[in-house]
Design an enzyme around this catalytic site. Structure first.
Site, short mmCIF file in Angstrom:
data_model
loop_
_atom_site.label_atom_id
_atom_site.label_comp_id
_atom_site.label_asym_id
_atom_site.label_seq_id
_atom_site.Cartn_x
_atom_site.Cartn_y
_atom_site.Cartn_z
N LYS A 9 0.82 -1.22 0.00
CA LYS A 9 0.00 0.00 0.00
C LYS A 9 0.86 1.27 0.00
O LYS A 9 2.07 1.22 0.27
CB LYS A 9 -0.93 -0.03 1.22
CG LYS A 9 -1.98 -1.15 1.16
CD LYS A 9 -2.88 -1.11 2.40
CE LYS A 9 -4.01 -2.11 2.32
NZ LYS A 9 -4.88 -2.05 3.53
N TYR A 49 -12.31 -1.84 -3.81
CA TYR A 49 -12.82 -2.06 -2.44
C TYR A 49 -14.35 -2.03 -2.37
O TYR A 49 -14.90 -1.73 -1.30
CB TYR A 49 -12.24 -1.01 -1.49
CG TYR A 49 -10.88 -1.38 -0.91
CD1 TYR A 49 -10.69 -2.57 -0.20
CD2 TYR A 49 -9.79 -0.52 -1.05
CE1 TYR A 49 -9.45 -2.89 0.35
CE2 TYR A 49 -8.54 -0.84 -0.50
CZ TYR A 49 -8.39 -2.03 0.20
OH TYR A 49 -7.17 -2.34 0.76
N THR A 91 -5.42 -6.97 10.84
CA THR A 91 -5.74 -5.69 10.19
C THR A 91 -5.25 -4.51 11.01
O THR A 91 -4.64 -3.58 10.47
CB THR A 91 -7.27 -5.59 9.98
OG1 THR A 91 -7.73 -6.77 9.32
CG2 THR A 91 -7.63 -4.37 9.17
N ARG A 102 2.57 -6.33 9.32
CA ARG A 102 1.83 -5.18 9.88
C ARG A 102 2.37 -4.79 11.26
O ARG A 102 2.44 -3.60 11.58
CB ARG A 102 0.33 -5.51 9.92
CG ARG A 102 -0.31 -5.36 8.52
CD ARG A 102 -1.67 -5.95 8.45
NE ARG A 102 -2.42 -5.51 7.27
CZ ARG A 102 -3.57 -6.02 6.88
NH1 ARG A 102 -4.12 -7.00 7.57
NH2 ARG A 102 -4.19 -5.55 5.81
N ASN A 112 -1.97 0.29 6.86
CA ASN A 112 -1.41 -0.95 7.41
C ASN A 112 -0.55 -1.72 6.40
O ASN A 112 -0.41 -2.93 6.48
CB ASN A 112 -2.52 -1.81 8.02
CG ASN A 112 -3.59 -2.16 7.01
OD1 ASN A 112 -3.48 -1.85 5.84
ND2 ASN A 112 -4.64 -2.83 7.48
N HIS A 115 -2.10 -5.53 1.64
CA HIS A 115 -3.42 -6.13 1.43
C HIS A 115 -3.23 -7.58 1.02
O HIS A 115 -2.25 -7.91 0.36
CB HIS A 115 -4.17 -5.40 0.30
CG HIS A 115 -5.36 -6.15 -0.21
ND1 HIS A 115 -6.60 -6.07 0.38
CD2 HIS A 115 -5.48 -7.05 -1.23
CE1 HIS A 115 -7.44 -6.88 -0.27
NE2 HIS A 115 -6.79 -7.48 -1.26
N GLU A 126 -10.15 -9.89 -7.57
CA GLU A 126 -8.98 -9.00 -7.43
C GLU A 126 -7.89 -9.30 -8.46
O GLU A 126 -7.21 -8.38 -8.91
CB GLU A 126 -8.42 -9.11 -6.01
CG GLU A 126 -9.40 -8.59 -4.97
CD GLU A 126 -8.92 -8.78 -3.53
OE1 GLU A 126 -7.82 -9.32 -3.31
OE2 GLU A 126 -9.67 -8.38 -2.61
N1 UDP Z 1 -9.68 -0.26 7.43
C1 UDP Z 1 -9.82 0.97 8.05
N2 UDP Z 1 -10.60 1.03 9.19
C2 UDP Z 1 -11.22 -0.06 9.71
C3 UDP Z 1 -11.08 -1.30 9.06
C4 UDP Z 1 -10.30 -1.37 7.91
O1 UDP Z 1 -9.28 1.97 7.61
O2 UDP Z 1 -11.92 0.06 10.74
C5 UDP Z 1 -8.87 -0.34 6.19
C6 UDP Z 1 -7.53 -1.04 6.37
O3 UDP Z 1 -6.59 -0.42 5.49
C7 UDP Z 1 -7.85 -2.45 5.91
C8 UDP Z 1 -8.83 -2.19 4.76
O4 UDP Z 1 -9.60 -1.08 5.22
O5 UDP Z 1 -6.69 -3.16 5.50
C9 UDP Z 1 -9.75 -3.33 4.39
O6 UDP Z 1 -10.38 -3.79 5.55
P1 UDP Z 1 -10.51 -5.34 5.85
O7 UDP Z 1 -11.47 -5.51 6.97
O8 UDP Z 1 -10.81 -6.07 4.58
O9 UDP Z 1 -9.05 -5.73 6.40
P2 UDP Z 1 -7.89 -6.61 5.73
O10 UDP Z 1 -8.53 -7.69 4.92
O11 UDP Z 1 -7.05 -5.67 4.90
O12 UDP Z 1 -7.11 -7.16 6.90
MG MG Z 2 -9.94 -7.53 3.40
#
Ligand code: UDP
Ligand code: MG
Length: 138
Positions: A9, A49, A91, A102, A112, A115, A126
């Site tokens: 990212k 997204y 996450t 992370r 973070n 992805h 994707e």
């Molecule tokens: N994210 C955020 N706030 C939140 C949850 C997620 O900004 O409360 C962002 C974060 O960058 C995350 C992305 O949205 O990686 C996608 O969320 P997801 O729940 O799919 O998490 P991931 O699969 O990336 O662990």
């Molecule tokens: Mg995700």
């Protein structure tokens, strides 16, 4: 062999962490099957997204993902989806295990660093979002 999609990212590209993150991939039994540096428009980020369109963080997330270059990769290996998610860590970096990407590199919950696709269905969406068949090595 399974395939998954990884992104490095903007926060990580900006801090010159591409090499360190690819090193984790290569040294943990995942093969790089495709890789490119891209920058997404806000519209493209919204498309990527779209599963999160109803979430309160959607606007900020798509703003952030389109704020600078990212690296998109296809990773291949046994249980690649889970293996890459394990290397990434939780996450929220505050909850991520020691030794995960992370935990070591993320700035915060949003920024973070990486992805990873969360299921075969996500990979089906994707992978062609970023890559044509010709761009993924056999
Ligand atoms: N994210 C955020 N706030 C939140 C949850 C997620 O900004 O409360 C962002 C974060 O960058 C995350 C992305 O949205 O990686 C996608 O969320 P997801 O729940 O799919 O998490 P991931 O699969 O990336 O662990
Ligand atoms: Mg995700």
């Amino acid at each position: 062999m399974e395939e998954t999609v990884a992104l490095i990212k903007p926060d990580a590209v900006e801090r010159n962490l591409i090499g360190k993150i690819v090193e984790r991939i290569e040294s943990n039994g995942l093969e790089v099957a495709a890789m490119k540096l891209v920058s997404l428009t806000k519209k493209e980020a919204e498309g990527f997204y779209k599963v999160h369109a109803a979430r309160p963080f959607y606007g900020e997330l798509t703003e952030y993902i389109s704020s600078g270059p990212i690296v998109a990769l296809v990773l291949r290996g046994e249980n690649a989806i889970t293996k890459w998610r394990d290397l990434m860590g939780a996450t929220n970096p505050e909850n991520a295990e020691p030794g995960t990407i992370r935990k070591d590199f993320a700035v915060n919950l949003e920024k973070n660093s990486v992805h990873g696709s969360d299921s075969p269905e996500s990979v089906s969406y994707e992978l062609p979002f970023f890559f044509s068949a010709m761009e993924v090595v056999k």
